[in-house]
Design a protein around this motif. Structure first.
Motif, mmCIF file in Angstrom:
data_model
loop_
_atom_site.group_PDB
_atom_site.id
_atom_site.type_symbol
_atom_site.label_atom_id
_atom_site.label_comp_id
_atom_site.label_asym_id
_atom_site.label_seq_id
_atom_site.Cartn_x
_atom_site.Cartn_y
_atom_site.Cartn_z
ATOM 1 N N LEU A 204 24.047 -41.023 -34.147
ATOM 2 C CA LEU A 204 24.490 -39.737 -34.680
ATOM 3 C C LEU A 204 25.835 -39.386 -34.065
ATOM 4 O O LEU A 204 25.993 -39.410 -32.840
ATOM 5 C CB LEU A 204 23.472 -38.643 -34.360
ATOM 6 N N ALA A 205 26.813 -39.059 -34.899
ATOM 7 C CA ALA A 205 28.136 -38.679 -34.419
ATOM 8 C C ALA A 205 28.618 -37.450 -35.182
ATOM 9 O O ALA A 205 28.230 -37.229 -36.338
ATOM 10 C CB ALA A 205 29.131 -39.824 -34.596
ATOM 11 N N GLU A 206 29.447 -36.666 -34.517
ATOM 12 C CA GLU A 206 29.987 -35.457 -35.140
ATOM 13 C C GLU A 206 31.498 -35.423 -34.918
ATOM 14 O O GLU A 206 31.982 -35.689 -33.818
ATOM 15 C CB GLU A 206 29.332 -34.221 -34.531
ATOM 16 N N TYR A 207 32.220 -35.105 -35.989
ATOM 17 C CA TYR A 207 33.673 -35.015 -35.905
ATOM 18 C C TYR A 207 34.161 -33.933 -36.857
ATOM 19 O O TYR A 207 33.398 -33.406 -37.673
ATOM 20 C CB TYR A 207 34.327 -36.368 -36.247
ATOM 21 N N SER A 208 35.445 -33.583 -36.746
ATOM 22 C CA SER A 208 35.993 -32.551 -37.623
ATOM 23 C C SER A 208 37.372 -32.951 -38.127
ATOM 24 O O SER A 208 38.080 -33.751 -37.504
ATOM 25 C CB SER A 208 36.094 -31.204 -36.889
ATOM 26 N N LEU A 209 37.731 -32.385 -39.279
ATOM 27 C CA LEU A 209 39.064 -32.524 -39.858
ATOM 28 C C LEU A 209 39.635 -31.123 -40.020
ATOM 29 O O LEU A 209 38.971 -30.243 -40.572
ATOM 30 C CB LEU A 209 39.012 -33.211 -41.224
ATOM 31 N N THR A 210 40.842 -30.910 -39.544
ATOM 32 C CA THR A 210 41.500 -29.618 -39.681
ATOM 33 C C THR A 210 42.778 -29.807 -40.478
ATOM 34 O O THR A 210 43.628 -30.641 -40.126
ATOM 35 C CB THR A 210 41.832 -29.008 -38.306
ATOM 36 N N TYR A 211 42.927 -29.032 -41.557
ATOM 37 C CA TYR A 211 44.042 -29.178 -42.479
ATOM 38 C C TYR A 211 45.107 -28.114 -42.226
ATOM 39 O O TYR A 211 44.800 -26.971 -41.886
ATOM 40 C CB TYR A 211 43.562 -29.074 -43.924
ATOM 41 N N ASP A 212 46.356 -28.509 -42.413
ATOM 42 C CA ASP A 212 47.488 -27.597 -42.304
ATOM 43 C C ASP A 212 48.138 -27.501 -43.675
ATOM 44 O O ASP A 212 48.775 -28.445 -44.150
ATOM 45 C CB ASP A 212 48.492 -28.120 -41.271
ATOM 46 N N HIS A 213 47.970 -26.357 -44.337
ATOM 47 C CA HIS A 213 48.513 -26.176 -45.685
ATOM 48 C C HIS A 213 49.837 -25.425 -45.690
ATOM 49 O O HIS A 213 50.348 -25.094 -46.750
ATOM 50 C CB HIS A 213 47.502 -25.426 -46.558
ATOM 51 N N SER A 214 50.383 -25.164 -44.520
ATOM 52 C CA SER A 214 51.629 -24.401 -44.486
ATOM 53 C C SER A 214 52.762 -25.188 -45.128
ATOM 54 O O SER A 214 52.980 -26.363 -44.834
ATOM 55 C CB SER A 214 51.992 -24.078 -43.031
ATOM 56 N N GLY A 215 53.449 -24.531 -46.026
ATOM 57 C CA GLY A 215 54.591 -25.146 -46.690
ATOM 58 C C GLY A 215 54.231 -26.134 -47.771
ATOM 59 O O GLY A 215 55.102 -26.753 -48.370
ATOM 60 N N ALA A 216 52.951 -26.301 -48.077
ATOM 61 C CA ALA A 216 52.530 -27.258 -49.102
ATOM 62 C C ALA A 216 51.993 -26.529 -50.318
ATOM 63 O O ALA A 216 51.294 -25.530 -50.201
ATOM 64 C CB ALA A 216 51.462 -28.200 -48.549
ATOM 65 N N GLN A 217 52.341 -27.052 -51.476
ATOM 66 C CA GLN A 217 51.820 -26.500 -52.725
ATOM 67 C C GLN A 217 50.533 -27.232 -53.080
ATOM 68 O O GLN A 217 50.488 -28.086 -53.946
ATOM 69 C CB GLN A 217 52.869 -26.665 -53.851
ATOM 70 N N ASP A 218 49.494 -26.911 -52.370
ATOM 71 C CA ASP A 218 48.218 -27.613 -52.525
ATOM 72 C C ASP A 218 47.332 -26.834 -53.480
ATOM 73 O O ASP A 218 46.859 -25.749 -53.155
ATOM 74 C CB ASP A 218 47.534 -27.768 -51.168
ATOM 75 N N GLU A 219 47.138 -27.377 -54.668
ATOM 76 C CA GLU A 219 46.338 -26.690 -55.675
ATOM 77 C C GLU A 219 44.873 -27.107 -55.637
ATOM 78 O O GLU A 219 44.084 -26.649 -56.448
ATOM 79 C CB GLU A 219 46.925 -26.969 -57.077
ATOM 80 N N ALA A 220 44.528 -28.009 -54.724
ATOM 81 C CA ALA A 220 43.151 -28.505 -54.683
ATOM 82 C C ALA A 220 42.190 -27.394 -54.310
ATOM 83 O O ALA A 220 42.399 -26.672 -53.346
ATOM 84 C CB ALA A 220 43.039 -29.658 -53.690
ATOM 85 N N ARG A 221 41.156 -27.241 -55.095
ATOM 86 C CA ARG A 221 40.089 -26.273 -54.818
ATOM 87 C C ARG A 221 38.773 -27.036 -54.867
ATOM 88 O O ARG A 221 37.907 -26.793 -55.694
ATOM 89 C CB ARG A 221 40.089 -25.134 -55.848
ATOM 90 N N THR A 222 38.655 -28.001 -53.980
ATOM 91 C CA THR A 222 37.496 -28.881 -54.024
ATOM 92 C C THR A 222 37.335 -29.601 -52.695
ATOM 93 O O THR A 222 38.284 -29.716 -51.920
ATOM 94 C CB THR A 222 37.666 -29.933 -55.146
ATOM 95 N N HIS A 223 36.114 -30.041 -52.453
ATOM 96 C CA HIS A 223 35.865 -30.992 -51.369
ATOM 97 C C HIS A 223 34.881 -32.015 -51.895
ATOM 98 O O HIS A 223 33.849 -31.673 -52.482
ATOM 99 C CB HIS A 223 35.276 -30.325 -50.128
#
Length: 291
Positions: A204-223
């Motif tokens: 069992l392992a646990e990890y995280s991803l942290t996103y930086d959307h500053s300055g990006a035109q990210d239209e994604a509304r999904t995971h």
């Protein structure tokens, strides 16, 4: 038990690893053919030529399967755990970190995931913040070793030109190499288990991803997750911050051989969370969208 000696002097040519390996082999009284046979008995395939190169210093173990073989070698040669592994020099960089093409463009780095470990359970919890985009993903993953020696997982996730997410190891793992492959639009990261698993053993392992959307035109509304092998269970939670709760939310699943995804509306609870579960799913893509 320390390294045994039978009158053999330590040859200082080659590398520290090759010298220690020669001494251990000499002290064991075993020929390379016999050592190869004992490795084979434990499910480890290494040629006599490779063993000869390792002890001469012409080559050193670099691929994860070779590193796993060295761990077993330490047992066969009756030297302390880590006595040989600790002497290995860092692997030579490959791809983007070591060379460029004639036109100056970087070549993608390929990470070796080593002996197979199957993903048998996964729980993603996503936090959606301002702008309706994913801020963090915390993942709890359960792996099962398909063979002796599995000690890491190769994590692959999309990289569309925006700053890649920061990967953080949280529990029962540590972060190895991380490389962005801009040509294929993915980031590769190694999650190291800290030990080798036996065949059929789980981790069992646990990890995280942290996103930086500053300055990006990210239209994604999904995971979503792309599963290349069937997974027994995948639980996906999406938590919307109070100012980012959408009007609607839906689950979608698209099998590898299906031209269209199957969708289903999801209810967002009073706590701002929606979830979806995939059971015995894959290969294919499964996720949640909102808008």
């Amino acid at each position: 038990m320390g390294m045994r000696r039978r009158g053999a002097s330590l040859d200082m040519s080659g590398t520290a690893f090759s010298a220690a390996l020669r001494q251990a082999i000499s002290g064991s009284g075993l020929g390379l053919d016999r050592i190869q046979a004992r490795l084979q008995e434990r499910g480890i395939s290494v040629s006599v030529t490779a063993l000869s190169y390792w002890q001469s210093g012409k080559r050193q173990p670099e691929r994860q399967s070779s590193i796993s073989a060295v761990r077993v070698l330490e047992e066969i040669l009756e030297v302390p755990a880590g006595a040989l592994l600790s002497l290995l020099a860092p692997p030579r960089p490959r791809g983007t970190s070591s060379r460029r093409r004639a036109d100056g463009a970087e070549q993608p780095l390929t990470l070796d995931s080593g002996p197979a470990a199957a993903l048998v359970g996964l729980h993603d919890r996503c936090t959606v913040g301002d702008g309706g985009t994913v801020h963090t993903v915390t993942a709890k993953a359960v792996f099962r070793a398909g063979a002796d020696g599995a000690d890491r997982w190769l994590l692959t996730y999309p990289h569309n030109g925006a700053p890649p997410p920061a990967v953080r190891a949280l529990r029962n793992c540590s972060l190895g190499r991380v490389e962005a492959d801009t040509e294929r639009g993915v980031v590769l990261a190694e999650l190291l288990f800290g030990r080798c698993l036996g065949s059929g053993e789980t981790h069992l392992a646990e990890y995280s991803l942290t996103y930086d959307h500053s300055g990006a035109q990210d239209e994604a509304r999904t995971h979503c997750r792309q599963f290349r092998q069937p997974i027994p269970e995948y639980l996906l939670e999406v938590h919307f911050e109070p100012d980012s709760v959408p009007q609607r939310c839906w689950q979608y699943a698209r099998a590898e051989d299906s031209p269209q995804p199957e969708t289903r509306e999801l209810r967002i609870g009073e706590d701002g969370t929606a979830h979806a579960v995939a059971v015995d799913f894959g290969p294919g893509r499964f996720g949640i969208g909102w808008g």
